[in-house]
Design a protein around this motif. Sequence first.
Motif, PDB file in Angstrom:
ATOM      1  N   SER A 136     -11.678   7.470  80.529  1.00  0.00           N
ATOM      2  CA  SER A 136     -11.054   6.561  81.490  1.00  0.00           C
ATOM      3  C   SER A 136     -10.284   7.337  82.544  1.00  0.00           C
ATOM      4  O   SER A 136     -10.403   7.066  83.760  1.00  0.00           O
ATOM      5  CB  SER A 136     -10.112   5.601  80.747  1.00  0.00           C
ATOM      6  OG  SER A 136      -9.352   4.829  81.652  1.00  0.00           O
ATOM      7  N   GLN A 137      -9.498   8.310  82.117  1.00  0.00           N
ATOM      8  CA  GLN A 137      -8.687   9.066  83.069  1.00  0.00           C
ATOM      9  C   GLN A 137      -9.537   9.897  84.021  1.00  0.00           C
ATOM     10  O   GLN A 137      -9.239   9.979  85.223  1.00  0.00           O
ATOM     11  CB  GLN A 137      -7.724   9.976  82.312  1.00  0.00           C
ATOM     12  CG  GLN A 137      -6.664   9.218  81.541  1.00  0.00           C
ATOM     13  CD  GLN A 137      -5.675  10.170  80.906  1.00  0.00           C
ATOM     14  OE1 GLN A 137      -4.826  10.734  81.590  1.00  0.00           O
ATOM     15  NE2 GLN A 137      -5.792  10.366  79.620  1.00  0.00           N
ATOM     16  N   MET A 138     -10.596  10.504  83.509  1.00  0.00           N
ATOM     17  CA  MET A 138     -11.431  11.342  84.367  1.00  0.00           C
ATOM     18  C   MET A 138     -12.239  10.506  85.355  1.00  0.00           C
ATOM     19  O   MET A 138     -12.460  10.923  86.500  1.00  0.00           O
ATOM     20  CB  MET A 138     -12.358  12.212  83.512  1.00  0.00           C
ATOM     21  CG  MET A 138     -11.610  13.235  82.649  1.00  0.00           C
ATOM     22  SD  MET A 138     -10.642  14.463  83.607  1.00  0.00           S
ATOM     23  CE  MET A 138      -9.016  13.675  83.651  1.00  0.00           C
ATOM     24  N   LEU A 139     -12.687   9.333  84.955  1.00  0.00           N
ATOM     25  CA  LEU A 139     -13.370   8.438  85.889  1.00  0.00           C
ATOM     26  C   LEU A 139     -12.429   8.030  87.020  1.00  0.00           C
ATOM     27  O   LEU A 139     -12.828   7.962  88.191  1.00  0.00           O
ATOM     28  CB  LEU A 139     -13.881   7.193  85.159  1.00  0.00           C
ATOM     29  CG  LEU A 139     -15.081   7.384  84.221  1.00  0.00           C
ATOM     30  CD1 LEU A 139     -15.308   6.121  83.387  1.00  0.00           C
ATOM     31  CD2 LEU A 139     -16.347   7.725  85.013  1.00  0.00           C
ATOM     32  N   ALA A 140     -11.173   7.767  86.660  1.00  0.00           N
ATOM     33  CA  ALA A 140     -10.192   7.343  87.660  1.00  0.00           C
ATOM     34  C   ALA A 140      -9.836   8.484  88.600  1.00  0.00           C
ATOM     35  O   ALA A 140      -9.779   8.306  89.825  1.00  0.00           O
ATOM     36  CB  ALA A 140      -8.939   6.803  86.975  1.00  0.00           C
ATOM     37  N   LEU A 141      -9.588   9.670  88.039  1.00  0.00           N
ATOM     38  CA  LEU A 141      -9.198  10.810  88.871  1.00  0.00           C
ATOM     39  C   LEU A 141     -10.342  11.206  89.806  1.00  0.00           C
ATOM     40  O   LEU A 141     -10.115  11.523  90.986  1.00  0.00           O
ATOM     41  CB  LEU A 141      -8.797  11.987  87.983  1.00  0.00           C
ATOM     42  CG  LEU A 141      -8.092  13.152  88.681  1.00  0.00           C
ATOM     43  CD1 LEU A 141      -6.811  12.696  89.358  1.00  0.00           C
ATOM     44  CD2 LEU A 141      -7.808  14.277  87.687  1.00  0.00           C
ATOM     45  N   ARG A 142     -11.549  11.170  89.302  1.00  0.00           N
ATOM     46  CA  ARG A 142     -12.710  11.470  90.147  1.00  0.00           C
ATOM     47  C   ARG A 142     -12.828  10.463  91.285  1.00  0.00           C
ATOM     48  O   ARG A 142     -13.101  10.826  92.432  1.00  0.00           O
ATOM     49  CB  ARG A 142     -13.986  11.472  89.300  1.00  0.00           C
ATOM     50  CG  ARG A 142     -15.237  11.879  90.058  1.00  0.00           C
ATOM     51  CD  ARG A 142     -16.452  11.884  89.155  1.00  0.00           C
ATOM     52  NE  ARG A 142     -16.888  10.537  88.807  1.00  0.00           N
ATOM     53  CZ  ARG A 142     -17.909  10.264  87.991  1.00  0.00           C
ATOM     54  NH1 ARG A 142     -18.578  11.269  87.415  1.00  0.00           N
ATOM     55  NH2 ARG A 142     -18.251   9.031  87.714  1.00  0.00           N
ATOM     56  N   SER A 143     -12.598   9.195  90.983  1.00  0.00           N
ATOM     57  CA  SER A 143     -12.688   8.153  92.006  1.00  0.00           C
ATOM     58  C   SER A 143     -11.607   8.327  93.068  1.00  0.00           C
ATOM     59  O   SER A 143     -11.851   8.094  94.263  1.00  0.00           O
ATOM     60  CB  SER A 143     -12.567   6.771  91.357  1.00  0.00           C
ATOM     61  OG  SER A 143     -13.637   6.537  90.455  1.00  0.00           O
ATOM     62  N   LEU A 144     -10.415   8.737  92.653  1.00  0.00           N
ATOM     63  CA  LEU A 144      -9.347   8.990  93.612  1.00  0.00           C
ATOM     64  C   LEU A 144      -9.758  10.089  94.588  1.00  0.00           C
ATOM     65  O   LEU A 144      -9.545   9.978  95.811  1.00  0.00           O
ATOM     66  CB  LEU A 144      -8.061   9.383  92.889  1.00  0.00           C
ATOM     67  CG  LEU A 144      -6.868   9.738  93.784  1.00  0.00           C
ATOM     68  CD1 LEU A 144      -6.377   8.513  94.545  1.00  0.00           C
ATOM     69  CD2 LEU A 144      -5.723  10.343  92.951  1.00  0.00           C
ATOM     70  N   CYS A 145     -10.353  11.153  94.068  1.00  0.00           N
ATOM     71  CA  CYS A 145     -10.798  12.253  94.935  1.00  0.00           C
ATOM     72  C   CYS A 145     -11.841  11.761  95.929  1.00  0.00           C
ATOM     73  O   CYS A 145     -11.775  12.091  97.130  1.00  0.00           O
ATOM     74  CB  CYS A 145     -11.372  13.387  94.093  1.00  0.00           C
ATOM     75  SG  CYS A 145     -10.149  14.306  93.128  1.00  0.00           S
TER      76      CYS A 145
END
Length: 594
Positions: A143-152
Amino acid sequence: MKTKIYKIMCAACTTVALSSCLDTVILPDDITVGEDFWQKKSDVSMMVNAAYQGMTTENVMERLIVWGDFRSDEMVQAGSPEGAIPNALAEVAMFSSQVTNRYATWSDFYAVINRCNIVLEKAADVLAADPNYTEGDYLTDRSQMLALRSLCYFYLVRNFRDVPYVDEAYMTSSKERTFVQAPPAEVLQHCIESLEEAAANAIKAEGYSDSDWRRVGWFTFDGINSLLADIYLWRASVLHSAEDYQKAVECCDKVIASKKAMHKQSASETFVQEYPLARARNAYEELFVTQNAEESIFELQVKANPALCKYLYKFANNNSTEGFLKASNIFSKDDNIANITTAVGAKVFPVNDMRYFSTIFSATANDESFNIRKMISNNAITSLTAQPRATVSRTYADIDQNYIIYRLPDVMLMKAEALVQLADTAMAGLSDEEKTTKQAAVDLQLRQAFNLVQAVNTRSLLDDNKADSIKWDNLRTMGRTGKTGMELLVMEERLRELCFEGKRWYDLLRYNYRHVSGVNYSSLMGDQGLSALPANSNDFLDVTTRGKANASGLKAKMANEAYLYLPIPNSDAVLATQLKQNPAYGSTNQFERK
């Protein structure tokens, strides 16, 4: 309380041995992981923390400042000496960035994206290898990596528009890589789908104590919905989509409800606030001194922030008297709330608005620019007294300021912005009775948006002095309670509340897109050609170029959508020959390829 994660992050970087040197190509050139890695739960934790740490590097942080603030009307260059950084900033300020400009680079964001992709690809292996790594742990990390990637990707789309979308991990430089740009509509849809999956397995902030950095240092359910709201609001503005505006409102409502539910009334509170916002006397200290405040949603946990110091405080370690950037003259003091203009974002602060005194240091009349106080001073401000810059004596080592990505007022004002745009004012073909009914619905929706703005505004007044707060009746007398007036009011409040937090340029871009037509977001600009792109709004151009030399020339130069974006970096295009240049910076084959 602010508790850092230095040891955890440093361990992550040392043990994993991520790229020792980031190349200037789209992805890091060398990411090697030992054969005995991806065996334990701690291995995954290290990589997750390393991904977050990638967002706190100096290169990323300086782009958050320059991309989000300096490109807008908030900041101007200070009188720093000649050099690579001042020269590059001058190009950005004049909308004349070369393909080699230091700020027209995206490799550091793709480095974070690749770290996220590595976790997304390899973490599942640990489920079989380590019984202590549960499926719940895996879903949380995913969940966190999907979110952080989307932010980038959201940052990249808003600054380059047409970017490669990469969702596979590159572990070694020998893996064949093909980078093809995707139109922004496609990239944002990928982000929305990733965030919807992330939200389904997101951690909840209420699971952590008030002193636990993970409450706001990790992408929680609230952070994910804040990012979703931001993306929906952006896409709605570009596409003029009522459906996306409504989705933005729904995401904001989830965050607001969550923050309200977590609020614990303190003994010092004499009344119950509708929203859990820090009171005026406490807001600066909680947000920018203690940090990780109750109203914060997601902020990058920073050990040292040299970018913030160089750009806003001292550009040459401890030997200079100012940073590369200063606040523009839109922050000159004007106590008369009645003087709010119809410009996109007036410079007016109410008489007792403590944000003015926490935003810039004391300044003399007729100054053209001002030293920035926000995030630089580590002294609380509890009165309506301007603080001289001389009272701050921080060194580079003392600038450990977190960088807030989302906090509650931002979400409240995003909701207000969406509500204003959802107000359907078209009356053609309706009977008088139908017009009356519809106008009542419009007035109610606009009043709901106003109430959100007023709540943010009032909490910033000394002792909640509501006599100085913006009033619906006053605005109505000024003819500003219609849809146009409310749109501008939201913009003005976002300027007052969120200045220097990397929001203003994107706020202005949304405004511009709402007032232009003919945007083709499903096609690359390089395929459309410069002459086919829509012209920018005159109001947007007036605000963006105000206070700059040769403003009329800049407005003429910024003819259309292409000039809203940076050029595709030449250093990457040399190696990825299929990339198409932004047509504002030359033809698609004008890269210096070898």
